[in-house]
Write a protein that holds these residues in place. Structure first.
Motif, PDB file in Angstrom:
ATOM      1  N   VAL A  62       0.832  -1.197   0.000  1.00  0.00           N
ATOM      2  CA  VAL A  62       0.000   0.000   0.000  1.00  0.00           C
ATOM      3  C   VAL A  62       0.869   1.251   0.000  1.00  0.00           C
ATOM      4  O   VAL A  62       1.807   1.363   0.803  1.00  0.00           O
ATOM      5  N   ASN A  63       0.566   2.167  -0.879  1.00  0.00           N
ATOM      6  CA  ASN A  63       1.279   3.441  -0.932  1.00  0.00           C
ATOM      7  C   ASN A  63       0.707   4.407   0.092  1.00  0.00           C
ATOM      8  O   ASN A  63       1.441   5.058   0.834  1.00  0.00           O
ATOM      9  N   ILE A 106      -3.344   5.476   2.297  1.00  0.00           N
ATOM     10  CA  ILE A 106      -4.789   5.384   2.472  1.00  0.00           C
ATOM     11  C   ILE A 106      -5.305   6.772   2.847  1.00  0.00           C
ATOM     12  O   ILE A 106      -4.812   7.384   3.797  1.00  0.00           O
ATOM     13  N   ILE A 127      -7.804   3.791  -1.246  1.00  0.00           N
ATOM     14  CA  ILE A 127      -6.640   2.978  -0.925  1.00  0.00           C
ATOM     15  C   ILE A 127      -5.770   2.889  -2.177  1.00  0.00           C
ATOM     16  O   ILE A 127      -6.222   2.379  -3.215  1.00  0.00           O
ATOM     17  N   PHE A 167      -2.494   1.521  -4.113  1.00  0.00           N
ATOM     18  CA  PHE A 167      -1.535   0.418  -4.109  1.00  0.00           C
ATOM     19  C   PHE A 167      -0.298   0.777  -4.928  1.00  0.00           C
ATOM     20  O   PHE A 167      -0.354   1.565  -5.877  1.00  0.00           O
ATOM     21  N   THR A 211       6.123   3.081   1.546  1.00  0.00           N
ATOM     22  CA  THR A 211       5.098   2.073   1.301  1.00  0.00           C
ATOM     23  C   THR A 211       5.138   1.063   2.432  1.00  0.00           C
ATOM     24  O   THR A 211       6.124   0.984   3.169  1.00  0.00           O
ATOM     25  N   VAL A 255      -6.073  -3.454   6.398  1.00  0.00           N
ATOM     26  CA  VAL A 255      -6.810  -2.463   5.609  1.00  0.00           C
ATOM     27  C   VAL A 255      -8.237  -2.328   6.124  1.00  0.00           C
ATOM     28  O   VAL A 255      -8.758  -1.214   6.262  1.00  0.00           O
ATOM     29  N   VAL A 287     -10.368   1.688  -4.698  1.00  0.00           N
ATOM     30  CA  VAL A 287      -8.985   1.229  -4.765  1.00  0.00           C
ATOM     31  C   VAL A 287      -8.342   1.813  -6.012  1.00  0.00           C
ATOM     32  O   VAL A 287      -8.957   1.885  -7.075  1.00  0.00           O
ATOM     33  N   CYS A 302      -4.043  -0.694  -9.237  1.00  0.00           N
ATOM     34  CA  CYS A 302      -4.487  -1.577  -8.150  1.00  0.00           C
ATOM     35  C   CYS A 302      -4.751  -2.998  -8.602  1.00  0.00           C
ATOM     36  O   CYS A 302      -4.579  -3.949  -7.826  1.00  0.00           O
ATOM     37  N   TRP A 318      -2.770  -6.170  -7.939  1.00  0.00           N
ATOM     38  CA  TRP A 318      -2.928  -6.862  -6.652  1.00  0.00           C
ATOM     39  C   TRP A 318      -4.281  -7.574  -6.615  1.00  0.00           C
ATOM     40  O   TRP A 318      -4.957  -7.627  -5.595  1.00  0.00           O
TER      41      TRP A 318
END
Length: 278
Positions: A6-7, A9, A24, A26, A92, A100, A116, A121, A124
């Motif tokens: 995750v970069n 949120i 969120i 990614f 990250t 999450v 997302v 994203c 993932w």
């Protein structure tokens, strides 16, 4: 249990889909757009150690050949990202689905859903499927912000879990798209048609970049495509802004309001019912 990189949120966002949403982001992208405003999200950290020398707050360490980022000490000055030459950066963290969901639960009474994004994203995908199942149990809507590189028509499990997709069409012309992203756009255009056919296309988005793209041709052809699918689908025209971009990749300027209105008129004449300039 699958983890996702995750970069960041954002607990409350009003620009990543309808209503108030948790967004969120990614890490990692399979496109390499010349005008990318967040190039630090393209790749994963290479652990070169350059950011350790730059960080004035001691928030980054190189331990046993691996970069460690201390979120508590980080002051968000951005120097590590500005000076990273490898399109990544240290900020990250790997999170489990439970991690999450825990962040979502903190704000659940105040949001209508999650979005997302990335990076891209859908890289993932397996993590997202697990996450979406949990989010559905919470009664929240699920939006996906995507470059359209995943063939949605071949992933029924994924599609059945989501509510809507916000799809980037960066260029209608395949050669121009490949010049811009290093990838062709065939699957992107097919995704637009498929998602519209099952009422899961929330909006199409195009970034307007003077002196790099044939913006008039793109808006004309993309808006024509949109109208052929459903003229009520939103078309978002996004101004290029030279913040965070790699100067060695793009030499452009922010388009004027007058030019954006001109492009909007093209889409209106083609039959688009909802156009947003951002």
């Amino acid at each position: 249990m699958t983890n996702g990189l995750v970069n960041k949120i954002i607990p409350f966002s009003s620009v990543d889909g309808p209503g108030n949403r948790t967004a969120i982001f990614f890490q990692g992208c399979n496109f390499n757009c010349k005008y990318c405003h967040n190039p630090e999200t393209i790749k994963t950290c290479k652990h070169c150690g350059k950011c350790v020398e730059i960080c004035p707050h001691g928030a980054v360490e190189l331990l046993n050949g691996t970069i460690k980022w201390d979120e508590d000490r980080c002051e968000n000055c951005g120097l590590c990202l500005e000076n990273c030459t490898k399109n990544c950066g240290p900020r990250t963290k790997y999170m489990s689905v439970e991690d999450v969901v825990s962040e979502i639960l903190k704000v659940k009474p105040f949001i209508s859903g999650i979005t997302v994004s990335g990076g891209e994203c859908t890289l993932w995908r397996d993590f997202l499927v697990e996450l979406f199942k949990k989010v559905k149990e919470l009664g929240l809507s699920i939006f996906v912000d995507s470059n359209g590189s995943l063939d949605f028509s071949k992933d029924k499990e994924f599609i059945d879990l989501i509510d809507k997709v916000m799809l980037d069409i960066k260029s209608f012309d395949s050669e121009e798209h490949e010049m811009l992203t290093k990838r062709k756009n065939d699957i992107v255009l097919e995704n637009a048609k498929y998602l519209a056919s099952i009422d899961k296309l929330f909006e199409i988005r195009t970034v307007i970049v003077p002196d790099l793209l044939d913006n008039e041709n793109n808006v004309y052809k993309i808006s024509n495509l949109l109208v052929s699918l459903d003229p009520k689908i939103r078309y978002k025209l996004i101004k290029y802004r030279p913040m965070g971009v790699r100067k060695n990749e793009v030499n452009s300027k922010t388009p004027t309001d007058e030019y954006m209105d001109y492009l909007k008129d093209i889409a209106i004449k083609n039959g688009c019912k909802e156009i947003l300039i951002l």
